[in-house]
Scaffold this active site. Structure first.
Site, PDB file in Angstrom:
ATOM      1  N   SER A   1       0.844  -1.203   0.000  1.00 43.01           N
ATOM      2  CA  SER A   1       0.000   0.000   0.000  1.00 43.01           C
ATOM      3  C   SER A   1       0.877   1.249   0.000  1.00 43.01           C
ATOM      4  O   SER A   1       0.595   2.220  -0.712  1.00 43.01           O
ATOM      5  CB  SER A   1      -0.909   0.016   1.233  1.00 43.01           C
ATOM      6  OG  SER A   1      -1.647  -1.185   1.292  1.00 43.01           O
TER       7      SER A   1
ATOM      8  N   SER B   1       4.137  -6.096  -3.112  1.00 38.43           N
ATOM      9  CA  SER B   1       3.845  -6.289  -1.687  1.00 38.43           C
ATOM     10  C   SER B   1       4.602  -7.528  -1.218  1.00 38.43           C
ATOM     11  O   SER B   1       4.638  -8.537  -1.926  1.00 38.43           O
ATOM     12  CB  SER B   1       2.350  -6.509  -1.460  1.00 38.43           C
ATOM     13  OG  SER B   1       2.145  -7.021  -0.138  1.00 38.43           O
TER      14      SER B   1
ATOM     15  N   HIS C   1       2.058 -13.124  -0.283  1.00 36.33           N
ATOM     16  CA  HIS C   1       2.552 -12.765  -1.619  1.00 36.33           C
ATOM     17  C   HIS C   1       3.717 -13.662  -2.050  1.00 36.33           C
ATOM     18  O   HIS C   1       4.146 -14.520  -1.302  1.00 36.33           O
ATOM     19  CB  HIS C   1       2.911 -11.281  -1.637  1.00 36.33           C
ATOM     20  CG  HIS C   1       1.692 -10.427  -1.447  1.00 36.33           C
ATOM     21  ND1 HIS C   1       1.068  -9.745  -2.459  1.00 36.33           N
ATOM     22  CD2 HIS C   1       0.951 -10.205  -0.338  1.00 36.33           C
ATOM     23  CE1 HIS C   1      -0.005  -9.129  -1.980  1.00 36.33           C
ATOM     24  NE2 HIS C   1      -0.091  -9.389  -0.688  1.00 36.33           N
TER      25      HIS C   1
HETATM   26  C1  LIG Z   1      -3.294  -5.805  -5.734  1.00 41.02           C
HETATM   27  C2  LIG Z   1      -2.827  -5.365  -4.396  1.00 41.02           C
HETATM   28  N1  LIG Z   1      -2.297  -4.154  -4.237  1.00 41.02           N
HETATM   29  C3  LIG Z   1      -1.855  -3.716  -3.048  1.00 41.02           C
HETATM   30  C4  LIG Z   1      -1.920  -4.506  -1.929  1.00 41.02           C
HETATM   31  C5  LIG Z   1      -1.443  -3.977  -0.608  1.00 41.02           C
HETATM   32  O1  LIG Z   1      -0.308  -4.628  -0.135  1.00 41.02           O
HETATM   33  P1  LIG Z   1       0.049  -4.568   1.437  1.00 41.02           P
HETATM   34  O2  LIG Z   1      -0.872  -5.507   2.130  1.00 41.02           O
HETATM   35  O3  LIG Z   1       1.481  -5.001   1.506  1.00 41.02           O
HETATM   36  O4  LIG Z   1      -0.152  -3.167   1.872  1.00 41.02           O
HETATM   37  C6  LIG Z   1      -2.477  -5.786  -2.022  1.00 41.02           C
HETATM   38  C7  LIG Z   1      -2.557  -6.652  -0.839  1.00 41.02           C
HETATM   39  O5  LIG Z   1      -2.688  -7.844  -0.893  1.00 41.02           O
HETATM   40  C8  LIG Z   1      -2.946  -6.221  -3.289  1.00 41.02           C
HETATM   41  O6  LIG Z   1      -3.510  -7.435  -3.425  1.00 41.02           O
END
Ligand SMILES: Cc1ncc(COP(=O)(O)O)c(C=O)c1O
Length: 495
Positions: free
Chosen positions: A96, A250, A255
């Site tokens: 994010s 991420s 992931h």
């Molecule tokens: C497509 C996508 N973008 C962004 C994120 C955000 O990642 P994070 O959880 O590391 O903030 C996710 C989380 O799974 C995601 O699936």
């Protein structure tokens, strides 16, 4: 008295022994020390997959106690950039945050007429994860939604033209859904036509690749091999996350690799964007010295910037309204070991997807499964068959997507409950149709002009109502997947 080095060695040896005993259910499937899974035990949809190597790396870095991003981080940044074949990777503390840095970077005054201004429009897709879209609103720009396709889970890229507004549209920002590349050729042709930025949210797709015919790739500005990928005689193949201007990862546990919390911003080839993105990640400062290092520019006390007095310390000169989104060096130490496992993890996800797909053939009566972008179908003998575009996507699947067909006698919730009863981890496609989420409804209430919905979002609604996914992660063993297959097939047989 033992020397510090001897003590460290001893601690790391004990750590190794401890981890081998304590963490054996987290080892990759197929590892001979891996704890055996038995019926009745939970099957997570995803999770950390590691051995004592990651634990030793974390403890070693903890003992060094540098803490903030340091040598492990810088090494991981260059190893990841090498893998992806991009100019620079910047580690951040989540996917994010990566999206926030990526889009914020494009608001920099240093980009002149290409800069994204308040009220400018950015095309995105209605179905997906909220923090692909939230940063667009957070920088004061306007998301414009197109619809998602139920089968690929991705944006319907033939709708991009419908969403375009002359003088307003500045970028396309969307995710490769669940490890399935979106239609990169169509999206890039659109971006080139109108001179738009492309931000690939590659958070769920590290290790997916996309190939297109050489002449098409050349016309879009791609000529060379990406390191680690070999072009065919007539086509150019690159990893997803290396086709746009900027992309994001991420490293949260589900992931393709994990640092616990973490992520990366990948800058594909612009040095200017590297400096800007780094500034946004690191407090907005103008200086680009790594922490603990001074005077990389060799003129720390000679700059004259803004209305500051000449020679004001470059370290405390701010060219952007930035953040501080760096992870710890300990996280990067873990990430570097995971990066070594990445090629194996990528393949494992592909194999697991195929294994589940074959096992669930008899459930096709009521269930519909994902197809990679450009695939027209799948059969048990030949795998995928393709459209006539000569573009191909190779998916390292984040999840195994299942949609309930319209005429089915049961609902998605019925299937999810059955899976839950059998302790089989399953998830919805994140936020479903994001514009139905309370956050987006409230944003619209407060400002009816906050976002624009360019087309009907029926596909995203179907994803919201009829779709779930199972895991494909490299910790899944054959017996776990056999149990998933048996449970679903038995459930379908009841109808
Ligand atoms: C497509 C996508 N973008 C962004 C994120 C955000 O990642 P994070 O959880 O590391 O903030 C996710 C989380 O799974 C995601 O699936």
């Amino acid at each position: 008295m033992e020397s510090i080095n001897e003590l460290k060695k001893e601690i790391l040896k004990l750590t190794k022994d401890y981890s081998k005993k304590a963490h054996n259910s987290f080892r990759p499937a197929g590892d001979n020390l891996r704890a055996v899974w038995e019926k009745g035990m939970p099957i997570p949809y995803a999770g950390r997959v590691f051995t004592e190597d990651e634990v030793v790396a974390a403890v070693s870095s903890t003992l060094d106690f540098w803490l903030t991003l340091g040598s492990e981080g810088h090494n991981m940044e260059s190893e990841l950039a090498n893998f992806l074949g991009v100019k620079k990777c910047l580690l951040v503390n989540s996917g994010s945050s990566a999206n926030l840095v990526a889009i914020s970077a494009l608001t920099s005054y240093k980009l002149k007429e290409k800069k994204i201004n308040q009220g400018d429009e950015i095309i995105t897709v209605a179905a997906g994860f909220p923090t692909t879209v939230a940063p667009i609103l957070q920088i004061g720009a306007k998301p414009v939604f197109i619809d998602a396709d139920v089968i690929t889970g991705n944006a319907q890229c033939d709708q991009l033209e419908k969403a375009y507004k002359k003088g307003k549209t500045k970028a396309v920002m969307m995710a490769h859904a669940l490890g399935n590349p979106f239609d990169i050729s169509k999206t890039l042709e659109f971006c080139r036509k109108y001179d738009l930025w492309l931000i690939e949210d590659n958070c769920d797709a590290l290790g997916c690749s996309y190939s297109m015919p050489k002449d098409l790739a050349n016309s879009l500005g791609f000529y060379e091999n990406s390191p680690g990928l070999y072009d065919g005689p007539n086509n150019i193949i690159r990893w997803t996350g290396s086709w746009g201007d900027i992309s994001t990862q991420s490293f949260y546990p589900p992931h393709h690799l994990t640092m616990g919390e973490g992520g990366a911003v990948n800058i594909i080839n612009s040095q200017k964007l590297v400096v800007i993105a780094e500034s946004f990640r690191d407090w907005g400062r103008d200086c680009w010295c790594p922490s603990g290092i001074d005077n990389t520019c060799k003129k720390r006390f000679e700059w004259k910037l803004g209305d500051l007095p000449k020679g004001y310390d470059h370290k405390y000169t701010y060219s952007h309204l930035g953040f501080n989104l760096k992870p710890l060096d300990i996280q990067a130490a873990i990430g570097r070991i995971q990066l070594k496992r990445l090629p194996e993890f990528i393949e494992k996800r592909k194999e697991n997807w195929q294994y589940l797909r074959r096992g669930l053939i008899e459930s096709e009566r009521f269930l519909e499964f994902a197809l990679p972008t450009h695939a027209k179908g799948w059969d048990v003998n030949n795998g995928f068959f393709w459209d006539n575009t000569e573009c191909r996507s190779d998916c390292s699947w984040f999840g195994f997507k299942i949609s309930i067909k319209e005429n089915s006698p049961f609902s998605r919730t019925d299937l999810a409950k059955e899976l839950d009863r059998n302790k089989i981890g399953n998830r919805m496609l994140f936020g479903g149709n994001l514009i139905r989420q309370p956050a987006f409804i409230e944003v619209k209430k407060a400002n009816p002009d906050a976002y624009r919905v360019a087309v009907e979002t029926k596909g995203s609604d179907k994803i919201m109502n009829n779709t779930l996914f199972l895991g494909t992660y490299p910790g899944l063993t054959k017996s776990m997947m056999d149990f998933e297959i048996e449970t679903i097939n038995n459930f379908i047989c009841r109808f």
